[in-house]
Write a protein that holds these residues in place. Structure first.
Motif, PDB file in Angstrom:
ATOM      1  N   LEU A 186      53.792   9.565  32.069  1.00  0.00           N
ATOM      2  CA  LEU A 186      54.133  10.938  32.412  1.00  0.00           C
ATOM      3  C   LEU A 186      55.629  11.008  32.683  1.00  0.00           C
ATOM      4  O   LEU A 186      56.216  10.064  33.204  1.00  0.00           O
ATOM      5  CB  LEU A 186      53.346  11.359  33.637  1.00  0.00           C
ATOM      6  N   PRO A 187      56.257  12.093  32.311  1.00  0.00           N
ATOM      7  CA  PRO A 187      57.708  12.183  32.489  1.00  0.00           C
ATOM      8  C   PRO A 187      58.055  12.416  33.952  1.00  0.00           C
ATOM      9  O   PRO A 187      58.275  13.537  34.391  1.00  0.00           O
ATOM     10  CB  PRO A 187      58.082  13.373  31.627  1.00  0.00           C
TER      11      PRO A 187
ATOM     12  N   TYR B 187      56.803  20.967  40.372  1.00  0.00           N
ATOM     13  CA  TYR B 187      56.712  20.952  38.912  1.00  0.00           C
ATOM     14  C   TYR B 187      55.612  21.900  38.442  1.00  0.00           C
ATOM     15  O   TYR B 187      55.760  22.601  37.441  1.00  0.00           O
ATOM     16  CB  TYR B 187      56.440  19.525  38.425  1.00  0.00           C
TER      17      TYR B 187
ATOM     18  N   ASP C 139      53.134  20.911  44.497  1.00  0.00           N
ATOM     19  CA  ASP C 139      54.140  20.232  43.688  1.00  0.00           C
ATOM     20  C   ASP C 139      55.042  21.240  42.972  1.00  0.00           C
ATOM     21  O   ASP C 139      54.554  22.150  42.302  1.00  0.00           O
ATOM     22  CB  ASP C 139      53.447  19.359  42.645  1.00  0.00           C
TER      23      ASP C 139
ATOM     24  N   ASN D  50      46.810  14.552  39.410  1.00  0.00           N
ATOM     25  CA  ASN D  50      48.138  14.349  38.816  1.00  0.00           C
ATOM     26  C   ASN D  50      48.811  15.693  38.556  1.00  0.00           C
ATOM     27  O   ASN D  50      48.303  16.510  37.777  1.00  0.00           O
ATOM     28  CB  ASN D  50      47.986  13.569  37.505  1.00  0.00           C
TER      29      ASN D  50
ATOM     30  N   LEU E 272      51.292  16.489  36.814  1.00  0.00           N
ATOM     31  CA  LEU E 272      51.690  16.729  35.432  1.00  0.00           C
ATOM     32  C   LEU E 272      50.531  17.249  34.604  1.00  0.00           C
ATOM     33  O   LEU E 272      50.716  18.071  33.716  1.00  0.00           O
ATOM     34  CB  LEU E 272      52.255  15.444  34.831  1.00  0.00           C
TER      35      LEU E 272
ATOM     36  N   GLN F 131      61.076  14.488  35.300  1.00  0.00           N
ATOM     37  CA  GLN F 131      61.101  15.942  35.428  1.00  0.00           C
ATOM     38  C   GLN F 131      60.880  16.398  36.858  1.00  0.00           C
ATOM     39  O   GLN F 131      61.173  17.513  37.214  1.00  0.00           O
ATOM     40  CB  GLN F 131      60.020  16.547  34.545  1.00  0.00           C
ATOM     41  N   LEU F 132      60.305  15.522  37.648  1.00  0.00           N
ATOM     42  CA  LEU F 132      59.991  15.928  39.011  1.00  0.00           C
ATOM     43  C   LEU F 132      61.110  15.597  39.983  1.00  0.00           C
ATOM     44  O   LEU F 132      61.143  16.100  41.093  1.00  0.00           O
ATOM     45  CB  LEU F 132      58.722  15.218  39.475  1.00  0.00           C
TER      46      LEU F 132
END
Lengths: 418, 951
Positions: free
Chosen positions: A157-158, B79, B77, B42, B44, A161-162
């Protein structure tokens, strides 16, 4: 925001399209083709083309038009910048950016484009993050993929980016820790007939290749930071430090990146390292013209000028040229009328020259325009503005990195009028 | 899909995105997985799920999206929050109503104060996008707190986020100069960003907020200095970026030339620049040209004139001419440079040079005429209309100095019909000029050209101009000389400047498409009906009064606008052949006719009106004047006739004559280039007149007034020409009483008493419309005999009857009767029925229509009840009855009472068929109309001999 992207080659075929919102019909490109037809050369296609319902913004690079379609009022520079970023990314991924390569890697291209924009909003444009998400193709990986049937999509997972430093991925590890910086300056100049400078400016960049473990925090200081009054930084540079102390302080991205670009304006005196003596004359009566060019060094701070290439677009009336160079090789294309002379190194003791005659169309009057001479050259180990790096320090990590600085001066748009 | 393998998940998602549209039922099966993934540990995967879901443009799926989206917007989060913010914009695109109903917009607004800069940036971006389709909604409601949040986020978010935030900041209006300065200080570092879009957005914010800073501040100067380098740097980027940057710089140098005044050299053209960059650079070079750098600029321009690209060369030659006009000291050098270029004999260079030399002659008359000889040498090589026209203009203008001017012009005349209109017009004018200068030798020539222009040409412009000259020459050659050879106003170089209000608006749009097109977004962005016009903030601060005088030179206020070239539509200017001058920028819609549509304009159409024109007119008060123009008329167009009569409280209606309404402004000065017309209508002893008050609010003298009425319901027409004896000097007012008759052409108007008027003066023709009170049409012999009255009363069918009340008229029957008699409404009989006074009255209109009335006056009740009956001429009774049928429905509104009686009464010889004829159509003596009626006007020569001249 950006609706769609079309890739068009110079013969006018759409060979790739990508839509981030609803699908925009290909026929929208007809307006682009119209403009392309009107412009005599590919370079002259206007970058902003209005159509009844959309706007087409395009960039032309590597003989490919990247045409973005937008529907609402979007800053055009935002779109054009993004398109250039797309091209840079392709180049970064595939080494070159050409129609063939894009077609060969069409899956990766789509994957990358999908990650770069979300609903027209830029999502991940940093090449570090992208490469984490989608691995660039290598020969080995292609072979492995064909055998195992896997793809290039990264299985990690990138995480970058976080983080607060989105340009750097975490957990970087190298056995050899090294940081190289290239100071590259390009001289843009216009020199008039008599050899005096009309305008000259320096476009400088500092490109870096940093391969350091962990989260290093670097500072770079200059001997003469005063020169840098017009600078653009990579987002990693802490602007406050620069404002107050004139020191570049940053956590570098991993790998290759452009740390800073700067501009030394025409007002500061710019040293011109090379001169051109020319004598190009047409006579009204005869169908022959004389042609003579000599190139010589000037203000080079004792360094050698290398890689000199002289090109000139001759007037249409010139049928052919018979020339003899004192060194190097020359070509003249009777169709495009482009004269090109690859000089090589300049030896100050024996100046290179190119002499001979031009044959003109019989009976035609002498050409109206004077050819402009375009010059390319390189000077190693010299930054013509005089910029010098003082020192590079690293904080935050224990190891001792290997550091290197290189200087180079090149000709940018260097033109001599005759 | 329930795999944990991210790669596989991504591919499945990608597949879904592409095929959901074609198979929505299948796609819906995936919803569950999305919902599940939105709760994955997760972040993401949560983000990926919500992102993908937003991309599936299927309504059924969007319904299920709401819950997960709500959760994700509040995710722990950043993101996920940042991805969810964009998802709201996606959802809004698919189903705007849903987003509003679910309250996502408020959640999005809350995200602006999020702790994470990326989330803030994406929330701003999403809100901006949504706001674009919802111009009215106040989504981005900024206050100092949220501004502070944005500024903090600005430093830490990605480059793209910075663009969104900066664009959002630019729409904020700071309270005072201190706040503006502090925002500027925090935005300035963005000028050093590598991304040019960030730089330009920062420039926009600074340019806008700078407007609020006082010029005395040190900071103001610092800011100016800081703006130059980033702009210059933009020019070393890729050509596409350069182009956009140059278009914006073009605006910036017009607004604040001081920023880049020392940077001329960066705009010098490189031979391999793309053509679109070259042309833009050239434009900016001229804008920056000043006495200090003109030598350099000229040398460059001369260099460009020898390049290969024809378009570029042409523009370069033109640029030399513009430099000559702009920088007076350089004019001589420019002219000699142009002469050098003419010597090259390159065809298109010569032609362009001649066109610009003509402009130079206009700017500096009697200075460079020595070059005419050189120009004449190149006469034969000119093949473009513009160059030919310019050359002909020069020959005509300086005919007395060119020995063979007649020969030259004659040579052009041979192929007269093959020339373009532009050349034909010029040739006509030039020959007339020549004739006035050398009358003896050129009589034949002028007759020839006049007959060519008037008889053999199909072009109305050419024909009209021919006739005008012809008549002018035949009636009064001295006057002709004064008109045709009048001193022409000087031209100015700033003609291509963007009009200041537009410029100010465009400055607010730096970096957008609007700045590339130099048009406000409302002019081209689709569906932008309600686009909010942005304007620069007013300058505030303590030193305001002190610096207002010096604000003038930089801001280029309207007063400084070059008013020297009359507008293209200018009638007289056209006559004087000034149409060769460069086009004039400015509001072109000044003389739009005020029609009764004004009611609509004020109502529903207001938005569009404000949108399109308010900027051009220089303020939002545009819509106000029409309202003030006809206050009474709008309220009670017809009832005015009677209502006014009873308006006894005002005291204006004296017993001695018919009621006279106070003068109302019919044509505001703003719409008529400074001419203000107010007036009213009166009827005194049998004659109708229009009392006008003409006020000159312009800076120039006005003369040559004339008036025309369009055809109207009652055939009102001026009985005499409008006579203004002396020219009207600025700020002067003249009162005129224009006698009217009712023998003009008739056409039914709506409303019936609408009158469209055209007024001409030396500046232009202006149109307005007004409503006249009907009582001016009540004739003096309107008293019907009793017997006749009774008979008619019975004859009139019910359809021709209307009844209404007049409120608040506390008069007794006698007073009413005498008052009405003053306005030619005669009382025939009076009865008293059950304590009420009944008055029976009659009146007659100028077109012989009788109207009978019954007026009921109750003592103690201030309200009068009126019954009206219209008696048409018998022959028309049938059609009248028919036409009245629909009037009956609104009898209760006094505004529409008996008026439709006249509807169809005047179909004389089918005149109604000519409705679309031009407004200036009546038979009154308009000086410009004459020749049209005379297929063969007398030749100038014969008229000079004293022969009769056409009417």
């Amino acid at each position: 925001m950006i609706h769609s992207l079309f890739l068009i080659n110079s013969s006018g075929d759409i060979f790739l399209e990508k839509h981030w919102k609803s699908v925009v019909s290909r026929s929208v490109c007809d307006y682009f083709f119209e403009a392309q037809e009107r412009a005599t050369e590919a370079e002259n296609v206007p970058p902003v083309i209005p159509t009844p319902h959309h706007y087409l913004l395009s960039v032309y690079r590597h003989k490919i038009f990247f045409v973005a379609v937008i529907q609402t009022e979007v800053p055009p520079l935002f779109v054009i910048e993004f398109l250039h970023r797309v091209v840079d990314t392709f180049q970064d991924y595939f080494g070159v950016c050409s129609e063939l390569v894009i077609k060969d890697n069409v899956v990766v291209v789509y994957e990358v484009l999908e990650e770069m924009l979300d609903n027209g909003f830029p999502l991940a444009t940093e090449s570090n993050i992208l490469k984490e998400l989608i691995k660039p193709p290598t020969i080995l990986r292609t072979v492995v993929n064909t055998i195992t049937g896997s793809t290039n999509v990264g299985d990690q997972l990138p995480t970058g980016q976080l983080s607060v430093v989105p340009w750097r991925r975490t957990g970087v590890k190298y056995t050899n820790n090294e940081a190289y910086f290239d100071v590259i300056e390009e001289i843009d100049a216009i020199i008039d007939k008599s050899g005096s400078t009309i305008t000259a400016e320096i476009q400088g960049v500092i490109d870096a290749c940093v391969k350091l473990t962990g989260m290093p925090d670097l500072t770079l200081s200059f001997m003469n930071p005063r020169l840098l009054d017009d600078v653009s930084f990579h987002p990693c540079v802490r602007f406050k430090r620069w404002e107050s102390e004139r020191i570049l302080s940053f956590i570098p991205p991993d790998g290759n990146f452009r740390l800073l670009s700067y501009h030394v304006s025409a007002q500061n005196l710019v040293a011109i390292p090379v001169y051109v003596k020319h004598n190009i004359s047409f006579r009204d009566s005869s169908s022959l013209g004389r042609f003579e060019i000599t190139v010589g060094p000037k203000q080079t701070m004792g360094k050698t000028i290398e890689g000199v290439i002289v090109t000139s677009q001759m007037p249409k009336g010139v049928l052919n040229m018979s020339l003899t160079p004192s060194q190097g090789t020359h070509t003249f294309d009777p169709v495009t009328k482009l004269l090109s002379w690859d000089v090589g190194k300049i030896n100050p003791q024996k100046l290179p020259s190119l002499k001979g005659t031009m044959s003109l169309q019989a009976g035609a009057s002498k050409p109206d325009e004077n050819p402009t001479i375009n010059l390319q050259f390189k000077i190693q180990q010299l930054a013509i503005s005089g910029l010098k790096v003082n020192r590079l320090d690293m904080y935050g990590e224990k190891y001792k990195p290997f550091k290197g600085i290189k200087y180079m001066t090149k000709a940018g748009k260097f033109q001599v009028r005759t | 899909m329930q795999t944990d393998n991210l790669e596989l998940k991504k591919l499945v998602y990608l597949y879904l995105m592409n095929y959901a549209k074609s198979q929505p039922d299948m796609a819906i099966m995936a919803v569950n997985t999305f919902v599940k993934d939105c709760e994955d540990p997760n972040p993401l995967i949560r983000a990926l799920a919500v992102r993908t879901m937003g991309c599936i443009r299927v309504d059924k799926i969007t319904e299920y999206l709401c819950e997960p989206l709500r959760k994700c917007l509040k995710d722990e989060d950043p993101y996920v929050r940042k991805t969810a913010a964009v998802c709201v914009a996606k959802l809004h695109d698919i189903n705007a109503q849903l987003v509003e109903d679910q309250g996502f917009l408020d959640t999005l607004k809350d995200l602006i104060s999020d702790s994470n800069p990326m989330v803030v940036a994406n929330a701003v971006a999403a809100l901006s996008e949504i706001a674009e389709s919802h111009p009215s909604s106040n989504l981005l409601d900024l206050n100092p707190q949220s501004i502070n949040k944005l500024l903090t986020a600005l430093n830490e978010c990605t480059e793209w986020g910075q663009i969104f935030i900066l664009d959002c900041l630019a729409s904020y209006m700071p309270k005072d100069d201190r706040e503006a300065q502090s925002i500027c200080e925090r935005v300035t570092p963005r000028l050093s960003h590598a991304n040019s879009a960030v730089v330009l957005s920062a420039v926009k914010v600074l340019m806008k907020f700078m407007e609020m800073l006082s010029k005395d501040l040190d900071y103001y100067g610092t800011l100016l200095k800081k703006l130059a380098p980033p702009l210059v740097t933009l020019l070393s980027a890729e050509p596409e970026l350069q182009y956009v940057a140059l278009r914006n710089i073009n605006l910036i140098v017009q607004k604040r030339p001081e920023i880049l005044k020392h940077e001329m050299k960066v705009f010098f053209v490189k031979y391999n620049d793309p053509i679109y960059v070259k042309l833009e650079k050239l434009d900016i070079m001229i804008r920056l040209a000043s006495q200090a750098n003109i030598a350099q600029v000229l040398a460059e321009l001369k260099e460009y004139a020898t390049e290969v690209d024809v378009d570029f060369v042409r523009k370069a030659v033109r640029a030399i001419g513009r430099c000559a006009i702009k920088v007076e000291q350089s004019a001589e050098r420019c002219v000699s440079t142009l002469l050098d270029l003419i010597q090259t004999k390159v065809n298109y260079v010569v032609q362009e040079a001649i066109v610009v030399i003509k402009d130079i002659f206009r700017k500096y008359p009697n200075k460079y005429e020595s070059v005419i000889a050189t120009l004449c040498e190149n006469l034969d090589s000119l093949d473009e209309p513009e160059a030919r026209a310019a050359m002909i203009w020069i020959v005509g203008e300086y005919a007395e100095r060119i020995d063979n001017a007649d020969e030259l012009l004659e040579s052009f005349l041979e192929g007269f019909h093959d020339e373009s209109t532009q050349v034909q017009l010029q040739l006509l004018t030039a020959i007339v000029k020549l004739f006035l200068k050398k009358p003896t030798e050129t009589q034949e020539l002028v007759q020839q050209v006049l007959s060519l222009a008037t008889q053999d040409s199909d072009n109305p412009d050419l024909r009209d101009r021919g006739y005008i000259y012809w008549r002018l020459l035949s009636t009064d050659p001295v006057a002709a000389k004064e008109v045709v050879l009048a001193e022409k106003p000087l031209i100015s170089e700033e003609t291509d400047l963007i009009e200041p209000t537009l410029l100010d608006e465009l400055i607010c749009y730096i970096g957008t498409l609007a700045s590339v097109y130099h048009k406000p977004p409302s002019a081209f962005v689709e569906g932008s009906r309600g686009v909010v016009h942005k304007s620069l903030p007013p300058r505030t601060g303590s030193s305001e009064s002190a610096e207002s005088p010096e604000a003038a030179p930089t801001g280029a206020p309207p007063g400084e606008q070059p008013a020297v070239i009359p507008a293209q539509g200018d009638l007289l200017g056209d006559l004087l052949n000034l149409d060769l001058g460069p086009p004039v920028t400015g509001p072109p819609l000044t003389a739009a006719p005020v029609q009764m549509g004004a009611v609509d304009l004020l109502g529903g159409g207001l938005d569009s009106l404000m949108g399109d024109e308010a900027e051009g007119m220089g303020g939002t008060n545009f819509a106000a004047p029409p309202a003030g123009t006809m206050p009474a008329n709008l309220g009670a167009p017809i009832g005015g006739g009677l209502g006014d009569l009873f308006d006894l409280t005002s005291g204006v209606g004296s017993l001695s004559g018919s009621y006279v309404a106070p003068k109302a402004v019919w044509l505001p000065a703003m719409k008529a280039k400074g001419l203000e017309i107010s007036g009213t209508f009166t009827r005194q002893v049998g004659s109708i007149s229009m009392d006008l008050l003409l006020t000159n609010k312009a800076l120039q003298v006005m003369s040559d007034f004339a008036i025309q009425f369009n055809r109207n319901s009652f055939g009102l027409a001026p009985a005499a020409p409008l006579q203004v004896h002396a020219p009207l000097s600025p700020n002067q007012t003249v009162e005129i009483s224009l006698p009217l008759n009712t023998v003009g052409s008739v056409m039914k108007m709506d409303p019936l008493n609408n009158l469209q008027v055209a007024v001409k003066n030396n500046i232009d023709v202006f149109y307005f419309s007004t409503l006249y009170p009907l009582h001016i049409l009540f004739v003096e012999d309107g008293k019907m005999e009793r017997q006749m009255f009774l008979a008619t009363w019975k004859d009139i069918p019910n359809e021709n009857e209307a009844q209404f009340q007049i409120k608040d008229c506390p008069l007794n029957a006698e007073a009413v009767s005498s008052k009405l008699q003053a306005s030619n409404i005669f009382t025939i009989a009076k009865r008293n029925v059950e304590g009420q006074d009944m008055l029976y009255q009659s009146l007659k209109l100028t077109n012989s229509i009788w109207v009978l009335a019954e007026l009921r006056v109750q003592p103690g009740n201030p309200n009068l009840t009126v019954r009206l009956l219209a008696a048409p001429p018998r022959s028309l009774a049938h059609s009248l009855a028919h036409s009245l049928a629909h009037t009956h429905t609104d009898t209760h509104t006094p505004t529409h009472t008996h008026t439709h009686t006249h509807t169809h009464t005047h179909t004389r010889e089918g005149r109604l068929q000519h409705q679309e004829e031009e407004i200036l159509c009546s038979k009154s003596p308009c000086p410009l109309e004459g020749p049209r009626r005379h297929p063969r006007p007398p030749s100038p020569a014969s008229s000079r001999a004293g022969a009769a001249v056409g009417a």
